[in-house]
Design a protein around this motif. Structure first.
Motif, mmCIF file in Angstrom:
data_model
loop_
_atom_site.group_PDB
_atom_site.id
_atom_site.type_symbol
_atom_site.label_atom_id
_atom_site.label_comp_id
_atom_site.label_asym_id
_atom_site.label_seq_id
_atom_site.Cartn_x
_atom_site.Cartn_y
_atom_site.Cartn_z
ATOM 1 N N ILE A 70 -30.592 -14.914 -45.202
ATOM 2 C CA ILE A 70 -29.203 -14.990 -45.676
ATOM 3 C C ILE A 70 -28.234 -15.029 -44.494
ATOM 4 C CG2 ILE A 70 -27.408 -13.779 -46.976
ATOM 5 C CD1 ILE A 70 -29.586 -14.899 -48.749
ATOM 6 N N PRO A 71 -27.380 -16.066 -44.395
ATOM 7 C CA PRO A 71 -26.378 -16.107 -43.316
ATOM 8 C C PRO A 71 -25.269 -15.089 -43.555
ATOM 9 C CG PRO A 71 -26.754 -18.289 -44.284
ATOM 10 C CD PRO A 71 -27.365 -17.291 -45.204
ATOM 11 N N LEU A 72 -24.590 -14.713 -42.484
ATOM 12 C CA LEU A 72 -23.468 -13.800 -42.589
ATOM 13 C C LEU A 72 -22.208 -14.526 -43.057
ATOM 14 C CD1 LEU A 72 -23.844 -11.600 -39.382
ATOM 15 C CD2 LEU A 72 -23.893 -10.774 -41.744
ATOM 16 N N LYS A 73 -21.446 -13.885 -43.929
ATOM 17 C CA LYS A 73 -20.106 -14.318 -44.350
ATOM 18 C C LYS A 73 -20.079 -15.746 -44.876
ATOM 19 C CE LYS A 73 -17.717 -11.093 -41.303
ATOM 20 N NZ LYS A 73 -16.699 -10.910 -40.231
ATOM 21 N N GLN A 74 -21.109 -16.094 -45.622
ATOM 22 C CA GLN A 74 -21.159 -17.427 -46.227
ATOM 23 C C GLN A 74 -21.157 -17.370 -47.754
ATOM 24 O OE1 GLN A 74 -21.156 -20.469 -44.533
ATOM 25 N NE2 GLN A 74 -20.652 -19.152 -42.802
ATOM 26 N N ALA A 75 -21.723 -16.316 -48.313
ATOM 27 C CA ALA A 75 -21.852 -16.219 -49.767
ATOM 28 C C ALA A 75 -21.514 -14.809 -50.227
ATOM 29 C CB ALA A 75 -23.271 -16.593 -50.195
ATOM 30 N N ALA A 76 -21.346 -14.678 -51.529
ATOM 31 C CA ALA A 76 -21.156 -13.377 -52.160
ATOM 32 C C ALA A 76 -22.149 -13.260 -53.296
ATOM 33 C CB ALA A 76 -19.732 -13.220 -52.667
ATOM 34 N N VAL A 77 -22.577 -12.024 -53.553
ATOM 35 C CA VAL A 77 -23.600 -11.797 -54.564
ATOM 36 C C VAL A 77 -23.219 -10.531 -55.339
ATOM 37 C CG1 VAL A 77 -25.061 -10.429 -53.016
ATOM 38 C CG2 VAL A 77 -26.107 -11.662 -54.920
ATOM 39 N N GLY A 78 -23.623 -10.478 -56.595
ATOM 40 C CA GLY A 78 -23.281 -9.291 -57.367
ATOM 41 C C GLY A 78 -23.785 -9.370 -58.785
ATOM 42 N N ILE A 79 -23.038 -8.739 -59.678
ATOM 43 C CA ILE A 79 -23.460 -8.662 -61.075
ATOM 44 C C ILE A 79 -22.336 -9.157 -61.984
ATOM 45 C CG2 ILE A 79 -25.045 -6.760 -60.618
ATOM 46 C CD1 ILE A 79 -22.986 -4.873 -61.910
ATOM 47 N N GLN A 131 -25.428 -10.281 -47.078
ATOM 48 C CA GLN A 131 -25.878 -10.029 -45.723
ATOM 49 C C GLN A 131 -27.401 -10.056 -45.673
ATOM 50 O OE1 GLN A 131 -24.066 -6.706 -43.519
ATOM 51 N NE2 GLN A 131 -22.628 -6.431 -45.206
ATOM 52 N N PRO A 132 -27.968 -10.449 -44.543
ATOM 53 C CA PRO A 132 -29.433 -10.477 -44.456
ATOM 54 C C PRO A 132 -30.042 -9.085 -44.461
ATOM 55 C CG PRO A 132 -28.443 -10.938 -42.308
ATOM 56 C CD PRO A 132 -27.324 -10.919 -43.308
ATOM 57 N N ASN A 133 -31.206 -8.981 -45.094
ATOM 58 C CA ASN A 133 -32.022 -7.754 -45.069
ATOM 59 C C ASN A 133 -31.327 -6.535 -45.664
ATOM 60 O OD1 ASN A 133 -34.312 -8.929 -43.687
ATOM 61 N ND2 ASN A 133 -33.027 -8.947 -41.850
ATOM 62 N N LEU A 134 -30.327 -6.760 -46.490
ATOM 63 C CA LEU A 134 -29.605 -5.639 -47.087
ATOM 64 C C LEU A 134 -29.919 -5.580 -48.582
ATOM 65 C CD1 LEU A 134 -27.582 -3.370 -46.519
ATOM 66 C CD2 LEU A 134 -25.753 -4.944 -47.178
ATOM 67 N N ASN A 135 -30.456 -4.462 -49.018
ATOM 68 C CA ASN A 135 -30.768 -4.268 -50.432
ATOM 69 C C ASN A 135 -29.586 -3.616 -51.135
ATOM 70 O OD1 ASN A 135 -33.392 -5.291 -50.133
ATOM 71 N ND2 ASN A 135 -34.154 -3.299 -49.471
ATOM 72 N N ARG A 175 -34.401 -6.274 -61.249
ATOM 73 C CA ARG A 175 -34.485 -6.499 -59.806
ATOM 74 C C ARG A 175 -34.666 -7.982 -59.539
ATOM 75 N NH1 ARG A 175 -37.898 -7.406 -55.592
ATOM 76 N NH2 ARG A 175 -37.540 -6.216 -53.662
ATOM 77 N N VAL A 176 -33.990 -8.487 -58.482
ATOM 78 C CA VAL A 176 -34.101 -9.898 -58.138
ATOM 79 C C VAL A 176 -33.989 -10.052 -56.625
ATOM 80 C CG1 VAL A 176 -31.630 -10.508 -58.220
ATOM 81 C CG2 VAL A 176 -33.343 -12.198 -58.915
ATOM 82 N N GLY A 177 -34.642 -11.070 -56.086
ATOM 83 C CA GLY A 177 -34.480 -11.417 -54.683
ATOM 84 C C GLY A 177 -33.401 -12.470 -54.515
ATOM 85 N N PHE A 178 -32.788 -12.499 -53.350
ATOM 86 C CA PHE A 178 -31.768 -13.501 -53.030
ATOM 87 C C PHE A 178 -32.109 -14.099 -51.673
ATOM 88 C CE2 PHE A 178 -27.216 -14.450 -51.635
ATOM 89 C CZ PHE A 178 -27.130 -15.604 -52.395
ATOM 90 N N THR A 179 -32.343 -15.409 -51.637
ATOM 91 C CA THR A 179 -32.809 -16.062 -50.414
ATOM 92 C C THR A 179 -31.974 -17.296 -50.087
ATOM 93 O OG1 THR A 179 -34.386 -17.536 -51.537
ATOM 94 C CG2 THR A 179 -35.165 -15.335 -50.957
ATOM 95 N N HIS A 180 -32.162 -17.798 -48.871
ATOM 96 C CA HIS A 180 -31.524 -19.044 -48.430
ATOM 97 C C HIS A 180 -32.600 -19.845 -47.697
ATOM 98 C CE1 HIS A 180 -28.958 -21.595 -45.741
ATOM 99 N NE2 HIS A 180 -28.244 -21.681 -46.851
ATOM 100 N N GLU A 181 -33.238 -20.730 -48.437
ATOM 101 C CA GLU A 181 -34.348 -21.512 -47.901
ATOM 102 C C GLU A 181 -34.077 -23.007 -48.081
ATOM 103 O OE1 GLU A 181 -36.632 -20.026 -46.298
ATOM 104 O OE2 GLU A 181 -36.386 -17.947 -46.968
ATOM 105 N N GLY A 182 -34.395 -23.797 -47.054
ATOM 106 C CA GLY A 182 -34.193 -25.241 -47.149
ATOM 107 C C GLY A 182 -32.749 -25.630 -47.336
ATOM 108 N N GLY A 183 -31.836 -24.798 -46.840
ATOM 109 C CA GLY A 183 -30.417 -25.099 -46.944
ATOM 110 C C GLY A 183 -29.788 -24.721 -48.268
ATOM 111 N N ALA A 184 -30.505 -23.987 -49.126
ATOM 112 C CA ALA A 184 -29.976 -23.651 -50.448
ATOM 113 C C ALA A 184 -30.206 -22.182 -50.772
ATOM 114 C CB ALA A 184 -30.631 -24.529 -51.506
#
Length: 226
Positions: free
Chosen positions: A120-129, A142-146, A88-97
């Motif tokens: 997390i901003p919308l439609k700016q990044a992709a995340v996965g495995i 997407q923000p707040n989406l697990n 399990r890991v968190g994904f954040t966007h803080e301080g512009g990064a």
């Protein structure tokens, strides 16, 4: 200890192109997930390319903008994940990064969890495995989406014009071949024949076929036996 898997690609066609290895998993558990060109190597006629990996998972993300077929996903961060202890890991966007954070043990072994923060901003990044250090499946962040990935991947190879990390349109791939590893087999060979059909066999079987051909013809070449 992780097992080393090997796939040897033999280009017996008349075309120069890219051998592309990718994964699919219809039951992975994440809507709108997209497959990446996991490996890709330019391979000329009469030459070979080898792909090797271990079944070790990773968390990956990239600031790609809108995620769609043809976009190049180059992981900006890759964290190794254990399916039992650090899944399990968190994904954040803080301080512009963007960054992963707070890696820990998830609720269930065999599943990979990504908790996306409200930042997390919308439609700016992709995340996965990923697997063995390279991305395999990604989704628009997407923000707040697990996200809950339960991987049982199938391996495929195709040939054409593909860059490693490219987001694939699986439905548009017209000539793929599935790579199935029989129990106890860790080395497979995929041969693209002159008529652009595929021959996929354990490497040990290709070796045996070659030795039989050599007994009849000393000029026989490895990998030309269907």
């Amino acid at each position: 200890m992780s097992v080393n898997y090997s796939l040897l690609f033999v280009n017996n066609s008349t075309n120069l192109g890219n051998a592309c290895v990718y994964q699919t998993d219809p039951d992975i558990g994440v809507p709108n997930v997209m497959s990446l060109a996991w490996f890709s190597k330019t391979t000329a006629p009469t030459t070979k390319s080898r792909f090797t990996w271990t079944v070790d998972y990773d968390f990956v993300w990239s600031e790609v903008g809108v995620l769609e077929a043809g976009v190049l996903f180059e992981a900006s961060q890759s964290w190794r994940a254990d399916l039992s202890t650090t899944n399990r890991v968190g994904f954040t966007h803080e301080g512009g990064a963007y960054t992963f954070t707070n890696q820990s043990k998830g609720p269930k072994s065999g599943t990979l969890y990504i908790a996306q923060s409200a930042s997390i901003p919308l439609k700016q990044a992709a995340v996965g495995i990923g697997m063995s250090g390279k991305g395999t499946f990604v989704v628009q962040s997407q923000p707040n989406l697990n996200l809950t990935f339960t991987p049982h991947p199938k391996y495929w190879i195709t040939f054409g014009n593909y860059d490693q990390g490219e987001v694939l349109d699986i439905g548009a791939i017209t000539n793929p071949a599935e790579i199935e590893f029989p129990p106890g087999v860790y080395s497979m060979t995929a041969i693209l024949n002159k008529d652009n059909s595929w021959t996929v066999k354990p490497t040990s079987e290709v070796n045996k076929a070659f030795l039989r051909s050599r007994q009849e013809n000393r000029m026989a070449q490895w990998g030309l036996q269907k």
